[in-house]
Scaffold this motif. Sequence first.
Motif, PDB file in Angstrom:
ATOM      1  N   GLY A  34       1.002  -1.441   0.524  1.00 20.35           N
ATOM      2  CA  GLY A  34       0.176  -0.385   0.099  1.00 20.35           C
ATOM      3  C   GLY A  34       0.953   1.414   0.312  1.00 20.35           C
ATOM      4  O   GLY A  34       0.683   2.075  -1.170  1.00 20.35           O
ATOM      5  N   ARG A  35       1.635   0.932   0.951  1.00 20.42           N
ATOM      6  CA  ARG A  35       2.616   2.847   0.824  1.00 20.42           C
ATOM      7  C   ARG A  35       3.801   2.941  -0.179  1.00 20.42           C
ATOM      8  O   ARG A  35       3.845   3.898  -0.836  1.00 20.42           O
ATOM      9  CB  ARG A  35       3.506   1.767   2.038  1.00 20.42           C
ATOM     10  CG  ARG A  35       3.718   3.367   2.038  1.00 20.42           C
ATOM     11  CD  ARG A  35       3.439   4.941   2.609  1.00 20.42           C
ATOM     12  NE  ARG A  35       4.389   6.101   2.925  1.00 20.42           N
ATOM     13  CZ  ARG A  35       5.520   7.055   1.622  1.00 20.42           C
ATOM     14  NH1 ARG A  35       5.806   6.144   0.869  1.00 20.42           N
ATOM     15  NH2 ARG A  35       5.940   7.447   1.931  1.00 20.42           N
ATOM     16  N   GLU A  36       3.531   1.581  -0.743  1.00 27.31           N
ATOM     17  CA  GLU A  36       4.498   1.484  -1.632  1.00 27.31           C
ATOM     18  C   GLU A  36       3.718   2.388  -3.404  1.00 27.31           C
ATOM     19  O   GLU A  36       4.149   3.139  -4.185  1.00 27.31           O
ATOM     20  CB  GLU A  36       5.128   0.395  -2.360  1.00 27.31           C
ATOM     21  CG  GLU A  36       7.037   0.192  -1.831  1.00 27.31           C
ATOM     22  CD  GLU A  36       7.247  -1.159  -2.247  1.00 27.31           C
ATOM     23  OE1 GLU A  36       6.218  -2.053  -3.012  1.00 27.31           O
ATOM     24  OE2 GLU A  36       8.494  -1.304  -1.848  1.00 27.31           O
ATOM     25  N   ARG A  37       2.251   2.509  -3.563  1.00 27.11           N
ATOM     26  CA  ARG A  37       1.285   2.886  -4.260  1.00 27.11           C
ATOM     27  C   ARG A  37       1.472   4.099  -3.770  1.00 27.11           C
ATOM     28  O   ARG A  37       0.775   4.938  -5.062  1.00 27.11           O
ATOM     29  CB  ARG A  37       0.195   2.539  -3.904  1.00 27.11           C
ATOM     30  CG  ARG A  37       0.353   1.210  -4.401  1.00 27.11           C
ATOM     31  CD  ARG A  37      -1.680   0.217  -4.489  1.00 27.11           C
ATOM     32  NE  ARG A  37      -1.897   0.566  -5.464  1.00 27.11           N
ATOM     33  CZ  ARG A  37      -3.470   0.841  -5.908  1.00 27.11           C
ATOM     34  NH1 ARG A  37      -3.638   0.128  -4.985  1.00 27.11           N
ATOM     35  NH2 ARG A  37      -3.941   1.262  -6.679  1.00 27.11           N
ATOM     36  N   LEU A  38       1.562   5.431  -3.253  1.00 29.31           N
ATOM     37  CA  LEU A  38       1.631   6.357  -2.638  1.00 29.31           C
ATOM     38  C   LEU A  38       2.446   7.060  -3.754  1.00 29.31           C
ATOM     39  O   LEU A  38       3.124   6.849  -3.945  1.00 29.31           O
ATOM     40  CB  LEU A  38       1.790   6.452  -1.618  1.00 29.31           C
ATOM     41  CG  LEU A  38       0.559   6.102  -0.538  1.00 29.31           C
ATOM     42  CD1 LEU A  38       1.057   6.436   0.564  1.00 29.31           C
ATOM     43  CD2 LEU A  38      -0.568   6.843  -0.885  1.00 29.31           C
ATOM     44  N   PRO A  39       2.287   8.512  -4.641  1.00 34.28           N
ATOM     45  CA  PRO A  39       3.344   8.931  -5.749  1.00 34.28           C
ATOM     46  C   PRO A  39       3.684   9.643  -5.204  1.00 34.28           C
ATOM     47  O   PRO A  39       3.506  10.104  -3.619  1.00 34.28           O
ATOM     48  CB  PRO A  39       1.653   9.607  -6.048  1.00 34.28           C
ATOM     49  CG  PRO A  39       0.450   9.959  -5.345  1.00 34.28           C
ATOM     50  CD  PRO A  39       0.854   8.684  -4.777  1.00 34.28           C
ATOM     51  N   GLU A  40       4.580   9.326  -5.068  1.00 35.03           N
ATOM     52  CA  GLU A  40       6.176  10.753  -4.177  1.00 35.03           C
ATOM     53  C   GLU A  40       5.806  11.820  -5.266  1.00 35.03           C
ATOM     54  O   GLU A  40       5.917  12.923  -5.526  1.00 35.03           O
ATOM     55  CB  GLU A  40       7.376  10.336  -4.314  1.00 35.03           C
ATOM     56  CG  GLU A  40       7.975   9.111  -3.685  1.00 35.03           C
ATOM     57  CD  GLU A  40       7.488   9.525  -2.228  1.00 35.03           C
ATOM     58  OE1 GLU A  40       7.862  10.321  -1.374  1.00 35.03           O
ATOM     59  OE2 GLU A  40       7.401   7.900  -1.433  1.00 35.03           O
ATOM     60  N   PRO A  41       6.001  12.889  -4.215  1.00 37.91           N
ATOM     61  CA  PRO A  41       5.656  14.217  -3.915  1.00 37.91           C
ATOM     62  C   PRO A  41       6.618  15.265  -5.507  1.00 37.91           C
ATOM     63  O   PRO A  41       7.853  14.201  -5.654  1.00 37.91           O
ATOM     64  CB  PRO A  41       6.192  15.494  -3.001  1.00 37.91           C
ATOM     65  CG  PRO A  41       7.089  14.090  -2.427  1.00 37.91           C
ATOM     66  CD  PRO A  41       6.875  13.159  -2.122  1.00 37.91           C
ATOM     67  N   ALA A  42       6.201  16.177  -6.436  1.00 35.79           N
ATOM     68  CA  ALA A  42       6.907  16.091  -7.573  1.00 35.79           C
ATOM     69  C   ALA A  42       8.637  16.691  -7.798  1.00 35.79           C
ATOM     70  O   ALA A  42       9.022  16.550  -7.949  1.00 35.79           O
ATOM     71  CB  ALA A  42       6.293  16.999  -8.795  1.00 35.79           C
TER      72      ALA A  42
END
Lengths: 299, 299
Positions: B288-296
């Motif tokens: 689940g955590r790896e699915r979060l988009p990282e900030p641009a």
Amino acid sequence: MSEHHPGEDVRLRTAAVVGTGLIGTSVGLALSARGVTTYLLDRDPEVAREAAALGAGRVGRPPHPVDLAVLAMPPSVIPRALLEHQRAGLARYFTDVGSVKVPPQRTAASVGADIGCYVGGHPMAGAERSGPSAARGDLFHDRTWVLTPSERTAPGAVAHALELVRLCGADPVLMDAAEHDRTVALTSHAPHLLASLIAGRLAGADPSRLRLAGAGLRDTTRIALGHPDLWTDILRSNAAPVAEVLREVAGELAVAVAALEWLADPDPAQQDRGEQELHHLLALGVTGRERLPEPARVG
Amino acid sequence: MSEHHPGEDVRLRTAAVVGTGLIGTSVGLALSARGVTTYLLDRDPEVAREAAALGAGRVGRPPHPVDLAVLAMPPSVIPRALLEHQRAGLARYFTDVGSVKVPPQRTAASVGADIGCYVGGHPMAGAERSGPSAARGDLFHDRTWVLTPSERTAPGAVAHALELVRLCGADPVLMDAAEHDRTVALTSHAPHLLASLIAGRLAGADPSRLRLAGAGLRDTTRIALGHPDLWTDILRSNAAPVAEVLREVAGELAVAVAALEWLADPDPAQQDRGEQELHHLLALGVTGRERLPEPARVG
């Protein structure tokens, strides 16, 4: 050095690091930088070579027993490693860096290891990434490093471990092992599992919904990136204290859900009660969060 | 500009920000920097003056209706503010920046506001600190900004809100209001309450134990620093979707506690079951955590 320090009387000339992952390699980098001859061992020789290439020490067993060996491995394998390396004459004294302290100590005694020359240790530092490549020689700077001597621990073991902590730039805290384990259940292990549960809810979410995730959710779930194998080991080793904290959290969670349901009650008194309960939980969270010490420096 | 953009057809020449806290002042800073004449209103004139001194616009009501008014206030007070400022002729179109979208829209209609010239909005940006002094003109850069038009929303309202989003440097996402509210319950509101519960466990802890708190705990509980008044309002406004997520988390938490208890069972099969269950929960958290988009970008 003119300043008196508990570790001043001993000098760490030689050390061994067993397990050259993130923590072990960082210890090796810190010790090597301070002139300690450091030997690196890992069940995977390639990983030990990688740590050596980064400057953490030299690969292989020392020709003579070193002053101190640091067992940098998951809690469940520490007792056997202690016994094995004691029998092989790796070091005069041993410590470890495991996140749990009572079970390794108890099991080490029961498998026949000499626990007099061993003192448990736990540096409060880490990273989501693992392996030698994530290591840093300053990983422990200004961090708390707990040591958990028992009444059976030899003074020389404590003195050498304190010198290790000093050379790594960390702040030593002596603590009872059981008190340590109850404390990290509260400050680390239960929060980790809760972060995993929150992050787990995202595993099945529609990707378009995840566009609404912000910095808050990323922060809250960052620790959930820890390796499941290592964390299963940690939680298993500290199961009872962690379960105790989580049962308390579950009780509070039930109150929070009830409070949210009261808000939908037609009775305004129930709505007020729900609102007051939520406000109380949120305010208590602010109070608790504000008590956390801020890091001495960034990094 | 050669690139076609949905907001290109309208130009925002004048705007009003009602509520000059962190978000409202940041909107004012962004609009003023892009040449939009921006009027600042706050129930506390001193706070509006503070925002104006920072460059967010000018204090006071505009002499003529502005193109767009941004209601930057807690969800529960949006409907009344919309009605009041519509009647006073503050702006042609209205939007808001509240964290919940269904209840303000529903209540606005029921109190007699004209919801045709209003479109709900929610920028995915914020900070633990509040007030004008925490504001930044680039707070919304590259952040998602949700707009929730209904079938009753006038096209001009959407076009003006899109232009606001563009001027603030954010990425617009059009979404159904109910879908928005269910999503933020998952990505923001339920995680906030859980972080508050974790942080709340620290409120009564012995100070010496808090020395063992590390960066992980600080990250996990950072959002719990949000203001209890604002967050009570947000949770009250989105109570049913948040309760639904929390009931699911409570179910998973009960499984986790049971798994920890199985580890202490004398039956090795139960121990295995406990270990497998914990590993599953932890691995799901990583997924689940790896699915979060990282900030641009950082900032």
